[in-house]
Design an enzyme around this catalytic site. Sequence first.
Site, mmCIF file in Angstrom:
data_model
loop_
_atom_site.group_PDB
_atom_site.id
_atom_site.type_symbol
_atom_site.label_atom_id
_atom_site.label_comp_id
_atom_site.label_asym_id
_atom_site.label_seq_id
_atom_site.Cartn_x
_atom_site.Cartn_y
_atom_site.Cartn_z
ATOM 1 N N ILE A 27 46.955 44.874 -23.190
ATOM 2 C CA ILE A 27 48.288 45.296 -23.754
ATOM 3 C C ILE A 27 49.193 44.848 -22.395
ATOM 4 O O ILE A 27 48.784 44.744 -21.346
ATOM 5 C CB ILE A 27 48.310 46.993 -23.796
ATOM 6 C CG1 ILE A 27 47.528 47.716 -22.576
ATOM 7 C CG2 ILE A 27 47.490 47.166 -24.885
ATOM 8 C CD1 ILE A 27 47.744 49.277 -22.778
ATOM 9 N N ASP A 28 50.403 44.884 -22.560
ATOM 10 C CA ASP A 28 51.523 44.240 -21.692
ATOM 11 C C ASP A 28 51.527 45.296 -20.515
ATOM 12 O O ASP A 28 51.216 46.440 -20.501
ATOM 13 C CB ASP A 28 52.872 44.146 -22.347
ATOM 14 C CG ASP A 28 52.879 43.087 -23.523
ATOM 15 O OD1 ASP A 28 51.885 42.070 -23.510
ATOM 16 O OD2 ASP A 28 53.618 43.253 -24.310
ATOM 17 N N LYS A 29 51.969 44.709 -19.390
ATOM 18 C CA LYS A 29 52.285 45.328 -18.262
ATOM 19 C C LYS A 29 52.730 46.431 -18.553
ATOM 20 O O LYS A 29 52.421 47.602 -17.900
ATOM 21 C CB LYS A 29 52.864 44.651 -17.285
ATOM 22 C CG LYS A 29 53.265 45.211 -15.731
ATOM 23 C CD LYS A 29 54.254 44.452 -15.008
ATOM 24 C CE LYS A 29 54.461 44.899 -13.951
ATOM 25 N NZ LYS A 29 55.822 44.384 -12.900
ATOM 26 N N ARG B 144 56.525 43.959 -30.164
ATOM 27 C CA ARG B 144 57.794 43.564 -29.458
ATOM 28 C C ARG B 144 58.664 42.328 -30.385
ATOM 29 O O ARG B 144 59.951 42.591 -30.708
ATOM 30 C CB ARG B 144 57.823 43.210 -28.077
ATOM 31 C CG ARG B 144 57.053 44.358 -27.219
ATOM 32 C CD ARG B 144 56.611 43.844 -26.038
ATOM 33 N NE ARG B 144 57.669 43.473 -25.125
ATOM 34 C CZ ARG B 144 57.565 42.781 -23.736
ATOM 35 N NH1 ARG B 144 56.188 42.638 -23.409
ATOM 36 N NH2 ARG B 144 58.446 42.693 -23.091
ATOM 37 N N THR C 23 53.558 48.343 -20.993
ATOM 38 C CA THR C 23 53.116 49.079 -22.266
ATOM 39 C C THR C 23 52.023 50.107 -21.696
ATOM 40 O O THR C 23 50.893 49.657 -20.851
ATOM 41 C CB THR C 23 52.468 48.374 -23.224
ATOM 42 O OG1 THR C 23 53.632 47.281 -23.716
ATOM 43 C CG2 THR C 23 51.844 49.148 -24.509
#
Length: 303
Positions: free
Chosen positions: A136-138, A236, A140
């Site tokens: 998962i993104d930084k 996103r 998030t």
Amino acid sequence: MSEHYKVTENDQSKRIDKLLTEVIEEASRSQIQGWLKDGIVFVDDKAVKSNYKVQEGDTITWHIPEPEPMDILPEDIPIEIVYEDEDVIVVNKPSGMVIHPAAGHYSGTLVNALLFHVKDLSGINGVERPGIVHRIDKDTSGLLMVAKNDLAHQSLAEQLSKKTVERKYEAIVHGEIHHEYGTIDAPIGRDPKDRQRMAVVDGGRDAVTHFRVLRHFTDFTLVECKLETGRTHQIRVHMRYIDHPLAGDPKYGPRKTLDLNGQALHAKSLGFEHPRTGEWKKFEVEPPAEFKETLKYLETKEV
């Protein structure tokens, strides 16, 4: 490590370097051109140049060079372990934490923390990404499953591939969504205008996001998003595509937004079949304080 891709009708006549930037999301076009120049990309077992135009039915094979090993050190970083047994760990990742070491982030990552707290991790993804099955993104927050051995890694990766893992997110998006449910089925690839971003593009990889409205606010909506696929930045990109970008998103959102440290996106629910027992495991965690405080702020703005 060798990987393969079968060229489809939608890919017909694309330059191979352009196509592979869409297929290999973590590689830049210049990297892929370097691989082609070095002769490690093949079409039907023959090396080709960057300007080769692919044909439907071509089998592209590439051998990803092993990265230079980095000295990944365990670090005593507090992490919230939601569940752990001999095969699997489920972690509640805080917003702002990078998953694994890479250029610009050699320490302070989830992997550094895991190496300190956990004795064994799967080695399938190499020394830079031990145990990491998905990301998962930084910015998030939320749930992430980690494999402690190769049996678990292979099982969890197969479940992701077969789309049987249940992943639900909460997001605060711009605008008021006037229908309660929706599905976004739109292919995602690299943005041709900005290689640092992803976008909905013709010939991109299949991407499907289901969403439902949880609550309406003035100028914003709280939604639950359920992933059917797991493309880079999928939620996103998809929410921007339907003109409801995530609040606080520095890459895909508007400049005028809520005062947040990154996108308002939280991986709240994760379900999967246990690799050894076959038992269905499901976990849920509440959003972090900043997310909750933002919802309270939006409540005060309601008319």
